[in-house]
Write a protein that holds these residues in place. Structure first.
Motif, PDB file in Angstrom:
ATOM      1  N   ARG A 101       0.796  -1.230   0.000  1.00 55.02           N
ATOM      2  CA  ARG A 101       0.000   0.000   0.000  1.00 55.02           C
ATOM      3  C   ARG A 101       0.827   1.277   0.000  1.00 55.02           C
ATOM      4  NH1 ARG A 101      -5.090  -0.934   4.164  1.00 55.02           N
ATOM      5  NH2 ARG A 101      -6.198  -2.487   2.914  1.00 55.02           N
ATOM      6  N   GLU A 102       1.999   1.241   0.635  1.00 56.56           N
ATOM      7  CA  GLU A 102       2.762   2.471   0.826  1.00 56.56           C
ATOM      8  C   GLU A 102       4.132   2.443   0.159  1.00 56.56           C
ATOM      9  OE1 GLU A 102       3.162   2.923   5.028  1.00 56.56           O
ATOM     10  OE2 GLU A 102       1.037   2.544   5.423  1.00 56.56           O
ATOM     11  N   ARG A 103       4.606   1.241  -0.163  1.00 55.05           N
ATOM     12  CA  ARG A 103       5.986   1.055  -0.616  1.00 55.05           C
ATOM     13  C   ARG A 103       6.967   1.675   0.368  1.00 55.05           C
ATOM     14  NH1 ARG A 103       3.889  -2.343  -3.486  1.00 55.05           N
ATOM     15  NH2 ARG A 103       4.312  -2.652  -5.709  1.00 55.05           N
ATOM     16  N   SER A 104       6.597   1.652   1.653  1.00 52.25           N
ATOM     17  CA  SER A 104       7.473   2.189   2.697  1.00 52.25           C
ATOM     18  C   SER A 104       8.504   1.162   3.144  1.00 52.25           C
ATOM     19  CB  SER A 104       6.648   2.669   3.894  1.00 52.25           C
ATOM     20  OG  SER A 104       5.866   1.613   4.426  1.00 52.25           O
ATOM     21  N   ILE A 105       8.388  -0.052   2.642  1.00 50.68           N
ATOM     22  CA  ILE A 105       9.392  -1.098   2.847  1.00 50.68           C
ATOM     23  C   ILE A 105      10.056  -1.336   1.506  1.00 50.68           C
ATOM     24  CG2 ILE A 105       9.801  -3.496   3.530  1.00 50.68           C
ATOM     25  CD1 ILE A 105       8.822  -1.793   5.820  1.00 50.68           C
ATOM     26  N   SER A 106      11.367  -1.259   1.453  1.00 52.55           N
ATOM     27  CA  SER A 106      12.058  -1.448   0.178  1.00 52.55           C
ATOM     28  C   SER A 106      11.978  -2.901  -0.260  1.00 52.55           C
ATOM     29  CB  SER A 106      13.515  -1.023   0.291  1.00 52.55           C
ATOM     30  OG  SER A 106      14.251  -1.944   1.085  1.00 52.55           O
ATOM     31  N   ALA A 107      12.075  -3.125  -1.557  1.00 53.34           N
ATOM     32  CA  ALA A 107      12.039  -4.484  -2.089  1.00 53.34           C
ATOM     33  C   ALA A 107      13.183  -5.323  -1.521  1.00 53.34           C
ATOM     34  CB  ALA A 107      12.098  -4.447  -3.621  1.00 53.34           C
TER      35      ALA A 107
END
Length: 248
Positions: free
Chosen positions: A92-98
């Motif tokens: 939802r946020e892409r606040s965690i890097s891949a």
């Protein structure tokens, strides 16, 4: 048996009206076949019995994509663990890097089509932070890591009625290892028992009335197993053998 409507961050379940058993299970981490084997060994009856999960249903294991199928089973109920929270934040946020999420075991989710990612994130975001189960011996509660307040009642009141520092309390309930690290046996005074996972142990451990039941069934070296805790008797399957022991 139908699921109760969730009120804010808490799911509440009455005593088992079907006359069966209620079990809690530790972190699953995408090992649903192993979980089914443990249920079969305990003669789990889905017509009468219920299973409550301490969260961390996904990541690290090969069957994480089965999570939606399990969440649709009327006898299976789960709280949100820190890995569910991480997955939701990634989608939802892409606040965690891949890269970070890959290290945490989230490649399975990143490899899915965007619509499937959203469907899974929606389901994981809808999980409660806490579950309460009525038993003949009193109220048993389930949260992923710990109750971060002096009493369960205060914690639930905070979850349901306060917007102040809600994220901080939620994070503590999903990430804290303080009770184990400090060998704090003070317990949670207004519960019969609190059941948690999050920290892998060689054997289930009890500190006061807090039951730690993640016994590492998801560990890659195969040294762990699933522990089922009967919420009526507070006995484990397999039986608890020892004292507090960390898993390597």
């Amino acid at each position: 048996m139908t699921k109760r409507t969730r009120l804010h961050s808490v799911d509440r379940y009455p005593a088992n009206e079907a006359g069966g058993r209620d079990f809690a299970v530790g972190d699953i981490h995408g090992h649903f076949s192993r979980l089914q084997q443990a249920l079969n060994a305990a003669d789990f009856n889905p017509e009468r019995d219920r299973l409550f999960s301490v969260g961390d249903l996904v990541d690290r294991g090969p069957e994480s994509a089965q999570v939606l199928e399990w969440l649709q089973r009327p006898w299976f109920h789960a709280v949100q663990g820190n890995h569910e929270e991480i997955g939701v934040r990634y989608v939802r946020e892409r606040s965690i890097s891949a890269g970070h999420y890959t290290v945490l075991g989230g490649a399975w989710l990143m490899d899915l089509p965007a619509i499937d990612q959203m469907n899974i994130a929606d389901a994981l975001a809808g999980l409660p932070i806490a579950i309460e189960v009525e038993t003949p011996g009193g109220l048993v509660a389930i949260v992923h890591a710990d109750c971060p307040m002096p009493t369960w009642g205060l914690f639930i009141q905070f979850l349901e009625h306060s917007d102040v520092n809600h994220r901080e309390m939620k994070d503590l309930s999903q990430w804290s290892r303080r009770r184990l690290e400090q060998a704090d046996a003070s317990g949670v005074p207004d519960l019969r028992a609190l059941v948690v996972g999050h920290t892998p142990l060689r054997e289930p451990a009890v500190l006061g009335n807090v039951y730690h039941i993640d016994t590492g069934a998801w560990l890659k070296d195969g040294s762990g197993r699933f522990t089922l805790l009967d919420l009526q008797t507070l006995e484990t399957i397999p039986p608890m053998r020892g004292r507090l022991q960390w898993s390597d």
